[in-house]
Design a protein around this motif. Structure first.
Motif, PDB file in Angstrom:
ATOM      1  N   UNK A  32       7.242  27.862 -15.741  1.00 24.59           N
ATOM      2  CA  UNK A  32       7.318  26.638 -14.934  1.00 24.59           C
ATOM      3  C   UNK A  32       8.770  26.325 -14.566  1.00 24.59           C
ATOM      4  N   UNK A  33       9.656  26.477 -15.527  1.00 22.14           N
ATOM      5  CA  UNK A  33      11.064  26.209 -15.271  1.00 22.14           C
ATOM      6  C   UNK A  33      11.633  27.221 -14.282  1.00 22.14           C
ATOM      7  N   UNK A  34      11.249  28.477 -14.417  1.00 23.38           N
ATOM      8  CA  UNK A  34      11.704  29.510 -13.492  1.00 23.38           C
ATOM      9  C   UNK A  34      11.273  29.186 -12.067  1.00 23.38           C
ATOM     10  N   UNK A  35      10.043  28.739 -11.917  1.00 17.79           N
ATOM     11  CA  UNK A  35       9.541  28.344 -10.603  1.00 17.79           C
ATOM     12  C   UNK A  35      10.345  27.168 -10.063  1.00 17.79           C
ATOM     13  N   UNK A  36      10.645  26.219 -10.922  1.00 20.09           N
ATOM     14  CA  UNK A  36      11.463  25.064 -10.553  1.00 20.09           C
ATOM     15  C   UNK A  36      12.828  25.497 -10.054  1.00 20.09           C
ATOM     16  N   UNK A  37      13.474  26.390 -10.771  1.00 20.44           N
ATOM     17  CA  UNK A  37      14.809  26.834 -10.379  1.00 20.44           C
ATOM     18  C   UNK A  37      14.786  27.591  -9.061  1.00 20.44           C
ATOM     19  N   UNK A 113      14.965  29.689 -30.458  1.00 19.38           N
ATOM     20  CA  UNK A 113      13.660  29.095 -30.742  1.00 19.38           C
ATOM     21  C   UNK A 113      13.106  28.150 -29.690  1.00 19.38           C
ATOM     22  N   UNK A 114      13.812  27.924 -28.595  1.00 23.45           N
ATOM     23  CA  UNK A 114      13.292  27.051 -27.540  1.00 23.45           C
ATOM     24  C   UNK A 114      12.046  27.679 -26.924  1.00 23.45           C
ATOM     25  N   UNK A 115      10.947  26.936 -26.912  1.00 26.79           N
ATOM     26  CA  UNK A 115       9.705  27.396 -26.305  1.00 26.79           C
ATOM     27  C   UNK A 115       9.350  26.614 -25.049  1.00 26.79           C
ATOM     28  N   UNK A 116       9.612  25.310 -25.067  1.00 26.94           N
ATOM     29  CA  UNK A 116       9.310  24.450 -23.916  1.00 26.94           C
ATOM     30  C   UNK A 116      10.563  23.639 -23.598  1.00 26.94           C
ATOM     31  N   UNK A 117      10.949  23.652 -22.335  1.00 29.33           N
ATOM     32  CA  UNK A 117      12.176  23.033 -21.861  1.00 29.33           C
ATOM     33  C   UNK A 117      11.981  21.556 -21.555  1.00 29.33           C
ATOM     34  N   UNK A 118      12.940  20.753 -21.963  1.00 28.38           N
ATOM     35  CA  UNK A 118      12.949  19.322 -21.642  1.00 28.38           C
ATOM     36  C   UNK A 118      14.185  18.947 -20.812  1.00 28.38           C
TER      37      UNK A 118
END
Length: 157
Positions: A32-37, A113-118
């Protein structure tokens, strides 16, 4: 903190994000973050100061276009409505992160260990703070040096 929003319908369509993309307000997945970027780059962002999910339904982007104009964009992810969009003439600071540098910082955070970005925030001092959730849905904060993306600290809550 400065906030701005893109035309949400256009961003939402290009991001491919929907309400179901968020699991209990626990940030964005790597895809999702990759798509955002990718979409932010199409919008004109070349360097970033801050990227964050606010209240699980707002996406906030702060950074610069190649010509130095400062961009601040906030949008409602679920509805696609633009909340706020601002642009002003400025200059790209030496400490703003390019797309490649954002990806390097995120790779370092994933290694911790980051799995979901905030959120990701870059300080003029050269430090980067990335917040999100680990594989046990616990909050994690990762601190990096922006010169080499080395980890300078990790906090698990």
């Amino acid at each position: 903190m400065k906030k701005t929003t893109l035309s949400t319908a256009a961003l939402l369509a290009s991001f491919g994000l929907a309400t179901t993309a968020f699991a209990a307000d626990q940030g964005l997945t790597q895809d999702e973050l990759s798509s955002l970027l990718d979409s932010a780059q199409q919008y004109g962002f070349t360097h970033f100061e801050e990227i964050s999910v606010d209240d699980g339904n707002e996406l906030e982007l702060e950074g610069w276009r190649e010509d130095g104009w400062k961009l601040e964009v906030d949008m409602n992810i679920a509805s696609g409505d633009t909340i706020k969009e601002e642009q002003r003439q400025d200059q790209i600071p030496d400490w703003g992160l390019s797309f490649d540098e954002v990806n390097k910082a995120l790779d370092s955070a994933m290694g911790e260990g980051l799995q979901r970005f905030e959120s990701l925030e870059v300080e003029s001092s050269g430090s980067i703070e990335i917040e999100g959730y680990n594989d046990q849905n616990q909050e994690i904060e990762i601190y990096l040096n922006s010169s080499d993306f080395s980890v300078t600290g990790v906090t698990n809550d």
